[in-house]
Motif scaffolding. Structure first.
Motif, PDB file in Angstrom:
ATOM      1  N   THR A  47       0.818  -1.199   0.000  1.00 23.71           N
ATOM      2  CA  THR A  47       0.000   0.000   0.000  1.00 23.71           C
ATOM      3  C   THR A  47       0.862   1.263   0.000  1.00 23.71           C
ATOM      4  N   THR A  53      -0.319   3.902   1.465  1.00 28.53           N
ATOM      5  CA  THR A  53      -0.741   4.593   2.678  1.00 28.53           C
ATOM      6  C   THR A  53       0.106   4.146   3.865  1.00 28.53           C
ATOM      7  N   GLU A  54       0.004   4.877   4.975  1.00 30.84           N
ATOM      8  CA  GLU A  54       0.789   4.553   6.165  1.00 30.84           C
ATOM      9  C   GLU A  54       0.158   3.453   7.007  1.00 30.84           C
ATOM     10  N   THR A  55      -1.114   3.183   6.773  1.00 34.43           N
ATOM     11  CA  THR A  55      -1.822   2.163   7.541  1.00 34.43           C
ATOM     12  C   THR A  55      -2.584   1.244   6.598  1.00 34.43           C
ATOM     13  N   ILE A  56      -3.049   0.127   7.151  1.00 35.87           N
ATOM     14  CA  ILE A  56      -3.860  -0.823   6.393  1.00 35.87           C
ATOM     15  C   ILE A  56      -5.211  -0.900   7.105  1.00 35.87           C
ATOM     16  N   ARG A  66      -6.430  -3.471  10.027  1.00 39.31           N
ATOM     17  CA  ARG A  66      -5.240  -4.226  10.445  1.00 39.31           C
ATOM     18  C   ARG A  66      -4.386  -3.315  11.321  1.00 39.31           C
ATOM     19  N   GLU A  67      -3.688  -3.929  12.252  1.00 43.22           N
ATOM     20  CA  GLU A  67      -2.824  -3.174  13.149  1.00 43.22           C
ATOM     21  C   GLU A  67      -1.374  -3.575  12.910  1.00 43.22           C
ATOM     22  N   ILE A  68      -0.518  -2.584  12.809  1.00 44.35           N
ATOM     23  CA  ILE A  68       0.915  -2.843  12.631  1.00 44.35           C
ATOM     24  C   ILE A  68       1.502  -3.174  13.993  1.00 44.35           C
ATOM     25  N   VAL A  78       4.185  -0.830   3.724  1.00 42.45           N
ATOM     26  CA  VAL A  78       3.353   0.373   3.723  1.00 42.45           C
ATOM     27  C   VAL A  78       4.165   1.565   3.238  1.00 42.45           C
ATOM     28  N   ASN A  79       3.433   2.611   2.861  1.00 40.81           N
ATOM     29  CA  ASN A  79       4.047   3.874   2.439  1.00 40.81           C
ATOM     30  C   ASN A  79       5.009   3.673   1.254  1.00 40.81           C
ATOM     31  N   LEU A 102       2.215  -7.549  10.875  1.00 44.38           N
ATOM     32  CA  LEU A 102       0.861  -7.231  11.293  1.00 44.38           C
ATOM     33  C   LEU A 102       0.416  -8.134  12.431  1.00 44.38           C
TER      34      LEU A 102
END
Length: 104
Positions: free
Chosen positions: A4, A6-9, A12-14, A78-79, A103
């Motif tokens: 992705t 983006t910085e987040t999904i 889902r939690e990083i 991410v990012n 994740l």
């Protein structure tokens, strides 16, 4: 592997940041393509040979980035960013990079 820009999904939690995953390729132009491109430059229009070369280069850089992330045991990147830079006359590097994460 989830990819992705983006910085987040969503949903889902990083859990852990594993580091930067990167992949690159350096590609040179082809004399035959250059002749065709010169003709296109006169009449105008898309230079499809270069478009295809760039698309293939981006895919290769992305693939290498994913392999790098797999070495880190990442679940996602991410990012993601893609950059292009000229290495020498007629050759450029395409680099894909992002943050490899684990994740929950």
């Amino acid at each position: 592997m989830i990819l992705t820009t983006t910085e987040t999904i969503p949903n889902r939690e990083i859990e852990e940041i594993l580091g930067i995953a990167r992949g690159s390729t350096v590609r040179a132009r082809n004399v035959g393509r250059d002749i065709f491109a010169s003709l296109k430059n006169i009449v105008g229009g898309e230079i499809s040979e270069y478009t295809k070369l760039q698309a293939q280069s981006r895919e290769e850089a992305m693939h290498r980035m994913m392999l790098d992330a797999e070495k880190l045991n990442a679940d996602a990147i991410v990012n993601i960013r893609i950059t292009t830079s000229m290495v020498m006359q007629g050759a450029s590097e395409i680099m894909a990079y992002g943050t490899a994460v684990k994740l929950k």
